[in-house]
Design an enzyme around this catalytic site. Structure first.
Site, PDB file in Angstrom:
ATOM      1  N   LYS A  20       0.837  -1.203   0.000  1.00 29.67           N
ATOM      2  CA  LYS A  20       0.000   0.000   0.000  1.00 29.67           C
ATOM      3  C   LYS A  20       0.876   1.258   0.000  1.00 29.67           C
ATOM      4  CE  LYS A  20      -3.884  -2.314   2.349  1.00 29.67           C
ATOM      5  NZ  LYS A  20      -4.682  -2.374   3.603  1.00 29.67           N
ATOM      6  N   TYR A  60     -12.470  -2.466  -3.188  1.00 24.68           N
ATOM      7  CA  TYR A  60     -13.006  -2.498  -1.826  1.00 24.68           C
ATOM      8  C   TYR A  60     -14.534  -2.363  -1.781  1.00 24.68           C
ATOM      9  CZ  TYR A  60      -8.353  -2.305   0.383  1.00 24.68           C
ATOM     10  OH  TYR A  60      -7.077  -2.593   0.819  1.00 24.68           O
ATOM     11  N   PHE A  68     -15.172   3.721   7.785  1.00 26.26           N
ATOM     12  CA  PHE A  68     -13.811   4.083   7.375  1.00 26.26           C
ATOM     13  C   PHE A  68     -13.606   4.059   5.858  1.00 26.26           C
ATOM     14  CE2 PHE A  68     -13.781  -0.486   8.438  1.00 26.26           C
ATOM     15  CZ  PHE A  68     -13.309  -1.038   7.262  1.00 26.26           C
ATOM     16  N   ARG A  96      -1.853 -14.758   3.620  1.00 30.81           N
ATOM     17  CA  ARG A  96      -2.546 -14.095   4.731  1.00 30.81           C
ATOM     18  C   ARG A  96      -1.800 -14.315   6.052  1.00 30.81           C
ATOM     19  NH1 ARG A  96      -7.077 -10.613   3.986  1.00 30.81           N
ATOM     20  NH2 ARG A  96      -8.037 -11.501   5.844  1.00 30.81           N
ATOM     21  N   ASN A 123      -1.686  -0.206   7.382  1.00 34.79           N
ATOM     22  CA  ASN A 123      -1.189  -1.569   7.627  1.00 34.79           C
ATOM     23  C   ASN A 123      -0.373  -2.161   6.470  1.00 34.79           C
ATOM     24  OD1 ASN A 123      -3.322  -2.107   5.964  1.00 34.79           O
ATOM     25  ND2 ASN A 123      -4.466  -3.370   7.417  1.00 34.79           N
ATOM     26  N   HIS A 126      -1.775  -5.484   1.366  1.00 35.09           N
ATOM     27  CA  HIS A 126      -3.051  -6.163   1.121  1.00 35.09           C
ATOM     28  C   HIS A 126      -2.791  -7.581   0.636  1.00 35.09           C
ATOM     29  CE1 HIS A 126      -7.022  -7.148  -0.519  1.00 35.09           C
ATOM     30  NE2 HIS A 126      -6.365  -7.611  -1.560  1.00 35.09           N
ATOM     31  N   GLU A 137      -9.347 -10.328  -7.973  1.00 35.10           N
ATOM     32  CA  GLU A 137      -8.474  -9.152  -7.779  1.00 35.10           C
ATOM     33  C   GLU A 137      -7.293  -9.169  -8.749  1.00 35.10           C
ATOM     34  OE1 GLU A 137      -7.585  -9.251  -3.591  1.00 35.10           O
ATOM     35  OE2 GLU A 137      -9.660  -8.811  -3.018  1.00 35.10           O
TER      36      GLU A 137
END
Ligand code: IDP
Ligand code: MG
Length: 160
Positions: A20, A60, A68, A96, A123, A126, A137
């Site tokens: 990110k 998203y 948020f 993950r 964070n 992704h 994706e």
């Protein structure tokens, strides 16, 4: 015969991994790529990319109703990201695990978020949450010609 049959039943998955904008700004691109690379999965796509708002919203879309969400779209479009496609048996769940929990303060030490981040809204990385989303994706972020089908030289040293 039996091992071949078992191997053919194992599903090769795709996952979409993204450094990110905070990860890019903080100079963590190499560190993050290298955690996936050394694990032994196959890289099939890689690019530095400024994400347009429409793409962030599509990516998203399941989070549209969250409070948020507007800040999330601002965050993801605030600077370049590094988009990656990785392939392999079990790659979705394994990636993950390498990434760690969404909240970096809850993420285990040794994971990317546990080691390199302090807040959910920053964070650094992704990863797709299911094989289905991995395919969705990857197709959303990469054109077909940007993905490479190849056989890594180390393949037979990673899987029997
Ligand atoms: P994931 O990235 O671990 O799959 P998701 O629940 O799918 O987590 O949320 C997507 C992203 O939205 C998170 O990685 C994080 O950047 C952001 N996000 C999720 N929950 C919050 C929150 O409570 N505050 C701010 N940002 C959030
Ligand atoms: Mg998610």
């Amino acid at each position: 015969f039996l091992p071949n049959l078992v191997a053919s039943l194992e599903q090769v998955e795709q996952t979409y991994i993204m450094v990110k904008p905070d990860g890019v700004q903080r100079g963590l691109v190499g560190e993050i790529i290298s955690r996936f690379e050394r694990k032994g999965f196959k890289l099939t796509g890689l690019k530095l990319f400024q994400c347009p708002k429409e793409l962030a919203e599509e990516h998203y879309k399941d989070l549209r109703a969250k409070p948020f969400y507007p800040k999330l779209i601002d965050y993801i479009t605030s600077g370049p990201v590094v988009s990656m496609a990785w392939e392999g048996v079990g790659v979705v769940a394994s990636a993950r695990k390498l990434i760690g929990s969404t909240d970096p303060l809850q993420a285990e030490t040794g994971t990317i978020r546990g080691d390199l981040a302090v807040q959910t809204g920053r964070n650094v990385v992704h990863g797709s949450d299911s094989p289905e989303n991995g395919r969705r994706e990857t197709a959303l972020w990469f054109k077909e010609v940007e993905l490479c089908q190849w056989t890594p030289a180390q393949a037979s040293w990673l899987r029997e």
